[in-house]
Design an enzyme around this catalytic site. Structure first.
Site, PDB file in Angstrom:
ATOM      1  N   GLY A  83       0.838  -1.187   0.000  1.00  0.00           N
ATOM      2  CA  GLY A  83       0.000   0.000   0.000  1.00  0.00           C
ATOM      3  C   GLY A  83       0.871   1.233   0.000  1.00  0.00           C
ATOM      4  N   GLY A 120     -28.500  16.236  17.843  1.00  0.00           N
ATOM      5  CA  GLY A 120     -29.060  14.917  17.549  1.00  0.00           C
ATOM      6  C   GLY A 120     -29.410  14.739  16.090  1.00  0.00           C
ATOM      7  N   GLU A 156      -4.814   7.908  -1.809  1.00  0.00           N
ATOM      8  CA  GLU A 156      -3.737   8.633  -2.516  1.00  0.00           C
ATOM      9  C   GLU A 156      -2.548   8.911  -1.596  1.00  0.00           C
ATOM     10  OE1 GLU A 156      -3.761   9.324  -5.723  1.00  0.00           O
ATOM     11  OE2 GLU A 156      -5.859   9.060  -6.259  1.00  0.00           O
TER      12      GLU A 156
END
Length: 392
Positions: free
Chosen positions: A139, A349, A372
């Protein structure tokens, strides 16, 4: 008390053509993208018809030459288009950035014949692209990729075997720019290929189950003896890592623009809520603590946008911009995370429910700190540019 409303974003556009272009993008975003963005994300429904419309409108090839069907627009303009699209739907904004990234290798490293053959369809022919660099075990350390391409005969076809991971548009793209190992270890043994989406032996795993962007498929891609002709090698053999790095700096600017778009959408939603919601007999917008939060949110967005456009202008001028692109990606995506979290807090909420879009913005902002190149990698890129490589 006088009426106030969200102030239009002050765009720094160089030409009347660019202003007309952005007006078109806003119209498309308002009419075709924003109304169903939340429903599409909740249902996991990819808006392919939107990308078809963007292609027909000339918006999927903006930074590329007009002779091949592009728009010949500077990055300064293109990134503001991406921001507008991302403010309506991150799936569309990020998808546009990914498609642009996938076209980069052909546009910048392809031969004249390759550009003439492939770019018109890629830029304005309704096609959608994807970029294949990451792998399950490679990665952040992209130079460690293992997918291999071997040549049959002296000048024959290439046969590709391996697995790519975290591929946006995986399984639905019409073409893939794929990086594979053609030589020994390290970055010099990597080459770039243009792979058709319907190539025999190419298959996609089930889409990842993600926190956000549920309507943008992210998959592993399996290359099982995928055969591509010799003329689909992009650049020289062994030049693939250079191809990848040259695209990533520009791609990071696209992610930064997406982050600014999402943050702006969250701010606009919070602004509307504070103006209309009342507590203790007054609009929430009258409470100083909340006003200060909005001021901070707006400041972070404006600072990120300025940093992003500064990097874009360097790129347009042909000057080095990789460090500034990393800075823009780092700052804008961190800012988007803070702004969207604050927007949820400002709505109370309501902000925590799916009935209001700010919870979606917060979920989507998180991925921008990862794709990226993670923001930790961006800090490494910046420090290396400032201080040189680590002594170790």
């Amino acid at each position: 008390m006088p009426e106030f409303g969200p102030q239009p974003v002050e765009r720094q556009l160089p030409t009347e053509e660019a202003r007309d272009l952005l007006a078109l993008v806003r119209e498309i975003a308002q009419r075709e993208i924003r109304p169903t963005a939340g429903e599409d994300e909740h249902a996991g429904r990819f808006p392919r018809q939107v990308f078809t419309l963007l292609s027909e409108s000339g918006l999927l090839g903006l930074p590329y030459p007009v002779e091949y069907g592009g728009g010949d627009q500077p990055y300064e303009v293109y990134l503001q288009v991406v921001e507008e699209l991302a403010s309506a739907s991150l799936t569309v904004g990020l998808g546009t950035s990914v498609h642009t990234l996938a076209c980069h290798a052909v546009a910048e490293f392809g031969t004249k014949e390759q550009r003439a053959e492939h770019l018109p369809a890629m830029l304005g022919g309704g096609l959608l692209g994807a970029y294949c660099l990451s792998e399950p075990a490679a990665g952040s350390d992209a130079a460690a990729l293992r997918m291999r391409a071997t040549r049959e005969g002296g000048a024959g076809d290439w046969v590709i075997d391996g697995t790519k991971a975290w591929i946006t548009h995986g399984g639905i793209a019409d073409f893939y720019t794929a990086l594979a190992r053609t030589g020994g270890g390290g970055p010099r043994g990597i080459s770039a290929f243009l792979v058709p989406g319907d190539a025999p032996g190419l298959s996609a795993a089930a889409p990842e189950r993600k926190m956000g962007m549920k309507n943008s498929p992210t998959t592993q891609l399996h290359f099982d003896g995928v055969r591509v002709s010799a003329d689909r090698l992009l650049g020289e053999e062994g030049q693939g890592f250079v191809v990848a790095l040259s695209a990533l700096a520009s791609g990071r600017l696209g992610i930064a623009a997406c982050a600014v778009g999402v943050a702006q959408a969250a701010l606009d939603e919070a602004h509307a809520h504070l103006r209309t919601r009342q507590q203790f007999g007054s609009p929430l917008a009258d409470f100083q603590g909340l006003r200060f939060m909005v001021a901070d949110m707006a400041t972070q967005i404006e600072a990120g946008r300025s940093l992003l456009l500064t990097a874009a202008r360097l790129r347009d001028a042909g000057l080095p911009f990789a460090r500034q692109a990393a800075m823009a990606k780092l700052f804008c995506t961190d800012a988007a995370m803070r702004v969207t979290t604050d927007a949820v807090q400002l709505l109370g909420g309501y902000g925590y429910t799916a009935d209001f879009p700010v919870e979606r913005y917060m979920r989507e902002a998180k991925v921008l700190q990862i794709v990226e190149g993670t923001n930790q990698i961006q800090r490494m890129v910046i420090a290396r540019d400032l201080l040189g490589p680590e002594s170790r």
